[in-house]
Write a protein that holds these residues in place. Structure first.
Motif, PDB file in Angstrom:
ATOM      1  N   MET A  71       4.143 -12.330   0.942  1.00 46.06           N
ATOM      2  CA  MET A  71       3.083 -11.478   0.390  1.00 46.06           C
ATOM      3  C   MET A  71       1.707 -11.842   0.938  1.00 46.06           C
ATOM      4  O   MET A  71       0.781 -11.039   0.882  1.00 46.06           O
ATOM      5  N   ARG A 102      -4.094  -7.272   3.675  1.00 44.79           N
ATOM      6  CA  ARG A 102      -4.299  -6.889   2.289  1.00 44.79           C
ATOM      7  C   ARG A 102      -3.673  -5.529   2.008  1.00 44.79           C
ATOM      8  O   ARG A 102      -3.103  -5.299   0.952  1.00 44.79           O
ATOM      9  N   ARG A 105       0.091  -5.360   1.294  1.00 41.43           N
ATOM     10  CA  ARG A 105       0.483  -5.631  -0.089  1.00 41.43           C
ATOM     11  C   ARG A 105       0.423  -4.332  -0.882  1.00 41.43           C
ATOM     12  O   ARG A 105      -0.486  -3.531  -0.703  1.00 41.43           O
ATOM     13  N   ALA A 106       1.385  -4.158  -1.751  1.00 39.97           N
ATOM     14  CA  ALA A 106       1.460  -2.986  -2.639  1.00 39.97           C
ATOM     15  C   ALA A 106       1.804  -1.697  -1.885  1.00 39.97           C
ATOM     16  O   ALA A 106       2.591  -0.899  -2.341  1.00 39.97           O
ATOM     17  N   MET A 111       5.446  -7.028  -5.201  1.00 40.35           N
ATOM     18  CA  MET A 111       6.104  -8.168  -5.835  1.00 40.35           C
ATOM     19  C   MET A 111       5.982  -8.088  -7.346  1.00 40.35           C
ATOM     20  O   MET A 111       4.963  -7.649  -7.875  1.00 40.35           O
ATOM     21  N   LEU A 133      -4.550   0.798  -8.797  1.00 35.81           N
ATOM     22  CA  LEU A 133      -3.881   0.863  -7.492  1.00 35.81           C
ATOM     23  C   LEU A 133      -4.205   2.164  -6.769  1.00 35.81           C
ATOM     24  O   LEU A 133      -4.499   2.175  -5.579  1.00 35.81           O
ATOM     25  N   HIS A 137      -6.578   1.980  -3.534  1.00 40.70           N
ATOM     26  CA  HIS A 137      -5.893   2.207  -2.263  1.00 40.70           C
ATOM     27  C   HIS A 137      -5.925   3.655  -1.815  1.00 40.70           C
ATOM     28  O   HIS A 137      -5.790   3.941  -0.636  1.00 40.70           O
ATOM     29  N   MET A 184       4.046  -1.021 -11.710  1.00 45.75           N
ATOM     30  CA  MET A 184       2.892  -1.393 -10.913  1.00 45.75           C
ATOM     31  C   MET A 184       3.305  -1.682  -9.473  1.00 45.75           C
ATOM     32  O   MET A 184       2.623  -1.286  -8.522  1.00 45.75           O
TER      33      MET A 184
END
Ligand SMILES: Nc1ncnc2c1ncn2[C@@H]1O[C@H](COP(=O)(O)OP(=O)(O)OP(=O)(O)O)[C@@H](O)[C@H]1O
Ligand code: SF4
Ligand SMILES: [Mg+2]
Lengths: 348, 308
Positions: A71, A102, A105-106, A111, A133, A137, A184
């Motif tokens: 991650m 960065r 991630r997501a 995770m 989120l 993002h 999430m």
């Protein structure tokens, strides 16, 4: 959710024909006052879409650190990746600038954590924590983020999602909280999901529900799932492959059925023998003798030798056992794997 | 939440009567002849004495005197000081000044303490962290009786950056230096609390989650960590108010600011009972109200309290 994602999150060099996730020779160390703890010493892991890989091992063997390194959320300092590569569709994440890392991630790799109560921020509503989120993002509006958050809660089967969106983490039960965590993690439709002991903190009945939910979502979305656990019983039903870790290395890797039938590493074998079984009720549980090595002073040779029933002189001296090919898609780090595989299956 | 609020309110009312009673008793009960004390050496004519005795209910039992006084106070009648000035008039001048002064002081303290606290928590053990540690230790060991005149000497007289004193209708600028001096009383503790709180929160699991969500460090710290770290700092502001009021007495004296502290010192020196009790009563109310607001703010910041 086929939105602007593709435009925002293109990673330069992304190659859809390359492996989904390929961790190669990963090394992580923690530089502490007591000395350098070598937590990960050459981990190799790979994952394909729709596949479930279980990572197994005793406490402290480096499961969580491996996940955090993938991650990119290691506590650094003291933790540093010193060697290796983490390739996501051909892109080595370790070489990416932080800003791009960065965004992986997501968006690409997400995770979920063991204890959902402490993993969620206590002072923000779950609507805020989910919606964040989309707003960060995707730049969506507050209302849009809220609508999508409600959809996510529905997706993970939280009843009355519309009302519960304004609630705070402490107002949910343990199982529901873990569902929120899953929602999430899935918000931005990642291709890889890492679940670090997602059910350890839960009741047995709830554990099964969460595992089923994860399996279902994995199937629907064709995600690769890395399931970290130290409970060998849990993985039997859900995992396709198992990587067994010991002292920061993968000591055995195999399809799940093979490993249960014929473990090729003495450590795996010992782990299997430590599972409580119905037909062994009342008998003494076979717990592995001794302790895992101190990561500040990992013994020479095979790190398992002080606890290994098969150990011989060659095990106590460097070089440590290499990764032997036991069968196609099957490896073990043991000089005497042929002997171990040849032995009677564990427990019979 | 509502019950919590009501409970705090009732506690506040009790505290109010308790505190004012004690101050009232201290000011009046052991004066054998307050009227003569006021008149000093001069003999007091009998008719004046009678009128004053009537006005201050001096013939009634002590508890009744307190009752009369409270009745007046709560209906907005503070009476007149022994120097025959309406106390309300004095308050109208003093309170806004002091509130402005302490407000600026709190803002200065919070801004500096929270910013510096966050930075030193992030760079623990670094140069900045160690420097602030030394400065806060210095501040903590420096009594305001020393600091106030010192600051006045250096910044007001030598460097002349700011006015050395602030008069009756002092503008914001004139209050900056006194406010800085005043804020030094609380800044050190606030900084230490912020630093400890941020450092602890940085280690927590939800920070790891926030980073796993791909949030930038700026947002992780500025939103997730900050909101959690502010909870203890906000609570501190409530108790700090007591320190600030004590400090205001010295600071207002040194910088010649006609605020509450200034009036109180004068009232105590001249044993002006009505003046002192009037100001202290309002002080108690302000203190209680601020603490109630802080408690509510606390509940706003921390939902776990809110839903108890
Ligand atoms: N922040 C840290 N600072 C120092 N050492 C660390 C840190 N995080 C992990 N380690 C070290 O790395 C080793 C591996 O830890 P890790 O959390 O990966 O274990 P794990 O396999 O996940 O165990 P568990 O089943 O208990 O979760 C630990 O022995 C620990 O000493
Ligand atoms: S290499 Fe030797 S010590 Fe290590 S697991 Fe195999 S037999 Fe045991
Ligand atoms: Mg772990």
């Amino acid at each position: 959710m086929t939105d602007i994602k593709a435009e925002i999150d293109v990673l330069p060099g992304l190659d859809s024909s390359a492996r989904l996730l390929d961790v190669e020779n990963l090394h992580v160390e923690f530089r502490t006052q007591a000395g350098v703890a070598r937590a990960i010493n050459g981990v190799d892991i790979h994952l394909d879409p729709g596949e479930t890989l279980a990572i197994l091992g005793e406490s402290g063997c480096g499961k969580s650190v491996t996940a955090q390194a993938i991650m990119g959320i290691l506590d650094s300092p003291p933790g540093f990746v010193t060697k290796g590569a983490i390739r996501y569709r051909g892109v080595d994440l370790l070489k990416l600038p932080e800003e791009q890392r960065r965004k992986v991630r997501a968006n690409h790799i997400a995770m979920i954590f063991q204890d959902a109560l402490s993993a969620l921020n206590p002072v923000f509503s779950i609507g805020f924590q989910l919606g964040e989120l989309f707003r960060v993002h995707r730049g969506t509006s507050r209302q849009d983020a809220r609508r999508r958050s409600i959809e996510l809660l529905d997706l993970v089967k939280i009843p009355a999602a519309r009302q519960r969106i304004n609630d705070y983490p402490h107002q949910f039960s343990g199982g529901m909280r873990q569902r929120v965590m899953i929602a999430m993690a899935l918000a931005l439709d990642p291709k890889v999901l890492i679940a670090d002991e997602p059910t350890t903190a839960l009741d047995v009945t709830v554990q099964a529900q969460i595992m089923n939910l994860l399996a279902e979502l994995r199937r629907e979305r064709n995600m690769g799932l890395i399931l970290i656990t130290h409970d060998m019983g849990v993985v039997a039903d859900v995992a396709d492959r198992i990587s067994v870790m010991y002292a920061g290395k993968v000591v055995e890797e195999a399809p799940v059925l093979d490993i249960y039938a014929r473990p090729a590493h003495p450590y795996t074998k010992a782990l299997l023998e430590s599972i409580p079984r119905l037909d062994m009720k009342g008998q003494q549980l076979n717990v592995i003798k001794g302790l895992p090595p101190n990561l500040l002073r990992i013994p020479a040779g095979c790190p398992f030798h002080p606890r290994c029933a098969y150990a011989r002189d060659v095990c106590r001296a460097d070089p440590p056992p290499q990764q032997y090919d036991v069968a196609p898609a099957r490896t073990a780090r043991c000089h005497f794997w042929t002997e171990v595989v040849g032995d009677e299956p564990a427990g019979s | 939440m509502f019950r919590y609020f009501v409970r705090r309110l009732l506690q506040g009312v009790l505290t109010f009567f308790g505190a004012t009673f004690i101050v009232y008793a201290l000011m009046f009960a052991n004066q054998s002849d307050p009227l003569q004390a006021l008149a000093g050496e001069r003999p007091l004519p009998e008719n004046v004495r009678q009128a004053l005795t009537e006005r201050y209910h001096l013939d009634d039992p002590f508890i009744l005197q307190y009752g009369y006084y409270m009745k007046g106070l709560l209906t907005g009648d503070f009476g007149t000081s022994l120097t025959n000035r309406p106390i309300l008039e004095m308050m109208e001048q003093a309170w806004p000044t002091t509130i402005r002064l302490s407000f600026i002081a709190i803002i200065i303290a919070v801004l500096i303490a929270v910013t510096a606290g966050i930075v030193s928590a992030i760079r623990r053990g670094g140069v900045f962290d160690n420097t602030t540690l030394v400065i806060t230790l210095l501040l903590l060991s420096m009594p305001i009786v020393v600091l106030a005149p010192l600051a006045q000497l250096i910044f007001g007289m030598r460097l002349q950056w700011v006015p050395a004193t602030a008069g009756a209708d002092s503008g914001l600028f004139a209050l900056v230096l006194p406010a800085f001096v005043l804020s030094s009383l609380v800044i050190a503790t606030q900084l230490r609390v912020t630093r400890a709180s941020v450092a602890e929160n940085l280690r927590s699991d939800y920070v790891r989650t926030a980073r796993a969500k791909g949030l930038a460090d700026r947002r992780v710290i500025g939103v997730h960590v900050l909101r959690n770290s502010l909870i203890p700092v906000v609570t501190l502001i409530g108790t700090d108010l007591g320190n600030l009021m004590a400090g205001a007495i010295v600071t207002e004296g040194v910088f010649n600011i006609p605020g509450v502290g200034f009036m109180l010192v004068r009232g105590i020196r001249t044993e002006d009972g009505p003046l002192v009790v009037g100001f202290v009563s309002i002080l108690v109310i302000v203190f209680l109200v601020v603490n109630l607001v802080v408690d509510l703010l606390y509940a706003v910041l921390d939902p776990r309290i809110r839903y108890e």
